[in-house]
Design a protein around this motif. Structure first.
Motif, PDB file in Angstrom:
ATOM      1  N   UNK A 129       0.727  -1.173  -0.104  1.00  0.00           N
ATOM      2  CA  UNK A 129       0.073  -0.154  -0.218  1.00  0.00           C
ATOM      3  C   UNK A 129       0.687   1.256  -0.072  1.00  0.00           C
ATOM      4  N   UNK A 130       0.450   2.291  -0.880  1.00  0.00           N
ATOM      5  CA  UNK A 130       1.458   3.605  -0.738  1.00  0.00           C
ATOM      6  C   UNK A 130       1.205   4.365   0.123  1.00  0.00           C
ATOM      7  N   UNK A 131       2.386   4.733   0.916  1.00  0.00           N
ATOM      8  CA  UNK A 131       2.333   5.488   1.989  1.00  0.00           C
ATOM      9  C   UNK A 131       2.417   7.188   1.192  1.00  0.00           C
ATOM     10  N   UNK A 132       1.658   7.874   2.072  1.00  0.00           N
ATOM     11  CA  UNK A 132       1.799   9.412   1.692  1.00  0.00           C
ATOM     12  C   UNK A 132       1.687  10.229   3.157  1.00  0.00           C
ATOM     13  N   UNK A 133       2.049  11.425   3.006  1.00  0.00           N
ATOM     14  CA  UNK A 133       1.839  12.430   4.201  1.00  0.00           C
ATOM     15  C   UNK A 133       0.806  13.239   3.708  1.00  0.00           C
ATOM     16  N   UNK A 134       0.117  13.213   4.919  1.00  0.00           N
ATOM     17  CA  UNK A 134      -1.187  14.255   5.035  1.00  0.00           C
ATOM     18  C   UNK A 134      -1.332  15.133   6.276  1.00  0.00           C
ATOM     19  N   UNK A 135      -1.121  16.560   5.971  1.00  0.00           N
ATOM     20  CA  UNK A 135      -1.334  17.291   7.231  1.00  0.00           C
ATOM     21  C   UNK A 135      -2.807  17.560   7.526  1.00  0.00           C
ATOM     22  N   UNK A 136      -3.286  17.070   8.567  1.00  0.00           N
ATOM     23  CA  UNK A 136      -4.617  17.179   9.108  1.00  0.00           C
ATOM     24  C   UNK A 136      -4.733  17.899  10.318  1.00  0.00           C
ATOM     25  N   UNK A 137      -5.827  18.773  10.578  1.00  0.00           N
ATOM     26  CA  UNK A 137      -6.322  19.288  11.715  1.00  0.00           C
ATOM     27  C   UNK A 137      -6.601  18.187  12.657  1.00  0.00           C
ATOM     28  N   UNK A 138      -6.628  18.225  13.935  1.00  0.00           N
ATOM     29  CA  UNK A 138      -7.067  17.039  14.846  1.00  0.00           C
ATOM     30  C   UNK A 138      -7.658  17.923  15.891  1.00  0.00           C
ATOM     31  N   UNK A 152       0.653   7.587   6.121  1.00  0.00           N
ATOM     32  CA  UNK A 152      -0.345   6.441   5.892  1.00  0.00           C
ATOM     33  C   UNK A 152      -0.836   6.384   4.674  1.00  0.00           C
ATOM     34  N   UNK A 153      -1.956   5.661   4.836  1.00  0.00           N
ATOM     35  CA  UNK A 153      -2.801   5.389   3.251  1.00  0.00           C
ATOM     36  C   UNK A 153      -4.006   5.220   3.594  1.00  0.00           C
ATOM     37  N   UNK A 154      -5.056   5.703   2.279  1.00  0.00           N
ATOM     38  CA  UNK A 154      -6.390   5.793   2.527  1.00  0.00           C
ATOM     39  C   UNK A 154      -6.904   4.428   3.133  1.00  0.00           C
ATOM     40  N   UNK A 155      -7.898   4.315   4.019  1.00  0.00           N
ATOM     41  CA  UNK A 155      -8.619   3.136   4.408  1.00  0.00           C
ATOM     42  C   UNK A 155      -9.051   2.456   3.446  1.00  0.00           C
ATOM     43  N   UNK A 156      -9.654   2.900   2.406  1.00  0.00           N
ATOM     44  CA  UNK A 156     -10.441   2.338   1.361  1.00  0.00           C
ATOM     45  C   UNK A 156      -9.589   1.337   0.712  1.00  0.00           C
ATOM     46  N   UNK A 157      -8.220   1.883   0.698  1.00  0.00           N
ATOM     47  CA  UNK A 157      -7.065   0.837  -0.184  1.00  0.00           C
ATOM     48  C   UNK A 157      -7.003  -0.546   0.828  1.00  0.00           C
ATOM     49  N   UNK A 158      -7.099  -0.404   1.960  1.00  0.00           N
ATOM     50  CA  UNK A 158      -7.170  -1.828   2.819  1.00  0.00           C
ATOM     51  C   UNK A 158      -8.419  -2.405   2.687  1.00  0.00           C
ATOM     52  N   UNK A 201     -19.506   4.329   9.471  1.00  0.00           N
ATOM     53  CA  UNK A 201     -20.381   3.853   8.534  1.00  0.00           C
ATOM     54  C   UNK A 201     -19.512   3.583   7.249  1.00  0.00           C
ATOM     55  N   UNK A 202     -19.952   2.892   6.228  1.00  0.00           N
ATOM     56  CA  UNK A 202     -19.149   2.314   5.146  1.00  0.00           C
ATOM     57  C   UNK A 202     -18.604   3.422   4.219  1.00  0.00           C
ATOM     58  N   UNK A 203     -19.627   4.313   3.863  1.00  0.00           N
ATOM     59  CA  UNK A 203     -19.300   5.498   3.148  1.00  0.00           C
ATOM     60  C   UNK A 203     -18.214   6.434   3.670  1.00  0.00           C
ATOM     61  N   UNK A 204     -18.212   6.512   5.227  1.00  0.00           N
ATOM     62  CA  UNK A 204     -17.148   7.491   5.800  1.00  0.00           C
ATOM     63  C   UNK A 204     -15.832   6.564   5.824  1.00  0.00           C
ATOM     64  N   UNK A 205     -15.986   5.386   5.942  1.00  0.00           N
ATOM     65  CA  UNK A 205     -14.611   4.583   5.968  1.00  0.00           C
ATOM     66  C   UNK A 205     -13.993   4.572   4.272  1.00  0.00           C
ATOM     67  N   UNK A 206     -14.988   4.703   3.575  1.00  0.00           N
ATOM     68  CA  UNK A 206     -14.506   4.768   2.042  1.00  0.00           C
ATOM     69  C   UNK A 206     -14.114   6.129   1.545  1.00  0.00           C
ATOM     70  N   UNK A 207     -14.412   7.087   2.268  1.00  0.00           N
ATOM     71  CA  UNK A 207     -14.168   8.427   1.882  1.00  0.00           C
ATOM     72  C   UNK A 207     -12.557   8.630   1.602  1.00  0.00           C
ATOM     73  N   UNK A 208     -12.111   9.436   0.652  1.00  0.00           N
ATOM     74  CA  UNK A 208     -10.744   9.490   0.420  1.00  0.00           C
ATOM     75  C   UNK A 208      -9.849  10.261   1.587  1.00  0.00           C
ATOM     76  N   UNK A 228       1.114   0.366  16.374  1.00  0.00           N
ATOM     77  CA  UNK A 228       1.645   0.644  14.864  1.00  0.00           C
ATOM     78  C   UNK A 228       0.887   1.062  13.865  1.00  0.00           C
ATOM     79  N   UNK A 229      -0.481   1.056  14.337  1.00  0.00           N
ATOM     80  CA  UNK A 229      -1.518   1.590  13.236  1.00  0.00           C
ATOM     81  C   UNK A 229      -2.810   2.301  13.760  1.00  0.00           C
ATOM     82  N   UNK A 230      -3.300   3.062  13.460  1.00  0.00           N
ATOM     83  CA  UNK A 230      -4.186   3.825  14.117  1.00  0.00           C
ATOM     84  C   UNK A 230      -5.100   4.678  12.957  1.00  0.00           C
TER      85      UNK A 230
END
Length: 325
Positions: A129-138, A152-158, A201-208, A228-230
């Motif tokens: 799975x292809x890693x990328x860096x995303x700067x997000x607000x928490x 990390x990687x998009x959850x939808x890929x997994x 919800x599945x559509x939330x999990x598949x959101x990019x 090691x995974x969150x």
């Protein structure tokens, strides 16, 4: 290969806590750099040997800034001010005690309504799975916030790899359940029913924008941040982004999550960041952007969906977001 140029928002070396304090030395992931690497999920029979983490895994990352104009929170703050009640209720308890958690080897159990189920070594589960860096607000439900560069990687890929059935409507996650290494589970006197459970919800999990993180600040995750995974769901309050995932379950039924059980009047299933819906004990209209001090409170207005309304509001079209909090 892309070269990451250091920006003014990057923490100074003097702000970064030594890795010997915050990072658990371990064998880790032999992640491929290309999505073309295939994986046959066949349970423990696919166990492979991973060596020490290779720094090149985190080099040449594609980077996307979903918090433009906002400086990244210093690593020291992000790695020492955490909610991870399995290690204690004080914000510094996770950094103090999470090193007691063994994260190598690590496996993830996949169950429920999916074509690929079983117990899989983490390095096999996400290999290729292809890693990328995303700067997000928490944004935390306790009204404080940070800006974090996740890797990390998009959850939808997994999810795609695991082949969920068309009738699966939800995906749930569980945190590691190991009281012998997680002292908060032995002493935290609350109504939380361990292990910690969260769901989407599945559509939330598949959101990019929904991602699974294996690192932050260009390095592997510290234990206290969910190694090691969150999960990272940037438009929801922080407790939805479950840490140290050891189980993934697909189902057609909406189950109650840990905080829903513990405080149903305070914590809903959706938990979208919403300044119009206050917590019963405090306002959600503003937040403290960390780091801050008594004399520099750094208080800012909270934005709907944590500022990601344009990307995600269509998921909730027609819903009463006060009722479905």
């Amino acid at each position: 290969m892309l070269i990451k140029v250091k920006s003014n928002s990057d923490p100074l070396s003097s702000e970064i806590t030594p890795e010997s304090v915050y990072l658990n030395r371990r064998r880790f992931l032999s992640l491929g750099a290309s999505a073309s690497v295939s994986l046959s999920l066949g349970g423990m029979s696919s166990l492979s040997t991973a060596g020490p983490i290779d720094p090149s895994v985190f080099s040449g990352l594609n980077s996307t800034n979903y918090a433009p104009g906002e400086a990244a929170t210093p690593f020291e703050t992000a790695s020492t001010y955490n909610n991870f009640y399995e290690f204690g209720t004080s914000k510094d308890d996770p950094a103090r005690y999470a090193n007691e958690m063994t994260v190598d080897p690590w496996s993830v159990k996949v169950e429920g309504m999916a074509g690929k189920t079983g117990v899989f070594p983490l390095e096999d589960l996400i290999k290729g799975l292809v890693l990328e860096e995303r700067v997000y607000r928490l944004r935390c439900v306790e009204a404080w916030s940070m800006v974090i560069p996740w890797v990390g990687f998009p959850l939808r890929d997994l999810i795609t790899r695991l082949e969920p059935q068309g009738s699966a409507k939800y995906v749930f996650f569980e945190t590691l359940n190991r009281p012998s290494e997680m002292r908060g589970m032995r002493s935290f006197s609350s109504t939380i029913d361990w292990p910690y459970v969260e769901g989407l919800r599945m559509d939330e999990a598949l959101h990019p924008m929904t991602m699974l993180a294996v690192g932050m600040y260009g390095k592997e995750l510290p234990n206290q941040n969910g190694a090691p995974l969150r999960l990272v769901v940037p438009w929801k309050y922080g407790f939805k982004s479950i840490k140290s995932i050891s189980k993934i379950r697909f189902t057609d039924k909406r189950e109650k999550t840990s905080w829903e059980k513990a405080g149903p009047s305070e914590y809903g299933f959706y938990s979208n960041v919403n300044p119009k819906v206050d917590h019963p004990r405090w306002s959600q209209k503003t937040e403290r952007r960390l780091p801050n001090t008594l004399f520099s409170p750094n208080r800012i207005e909270t934005r709907m969906f944590n500022g990601y309304a344009e990307e995600v509001e269509s998921l909730y079209a027609g819903m009463d977001l006060k009722k479905n909090f």
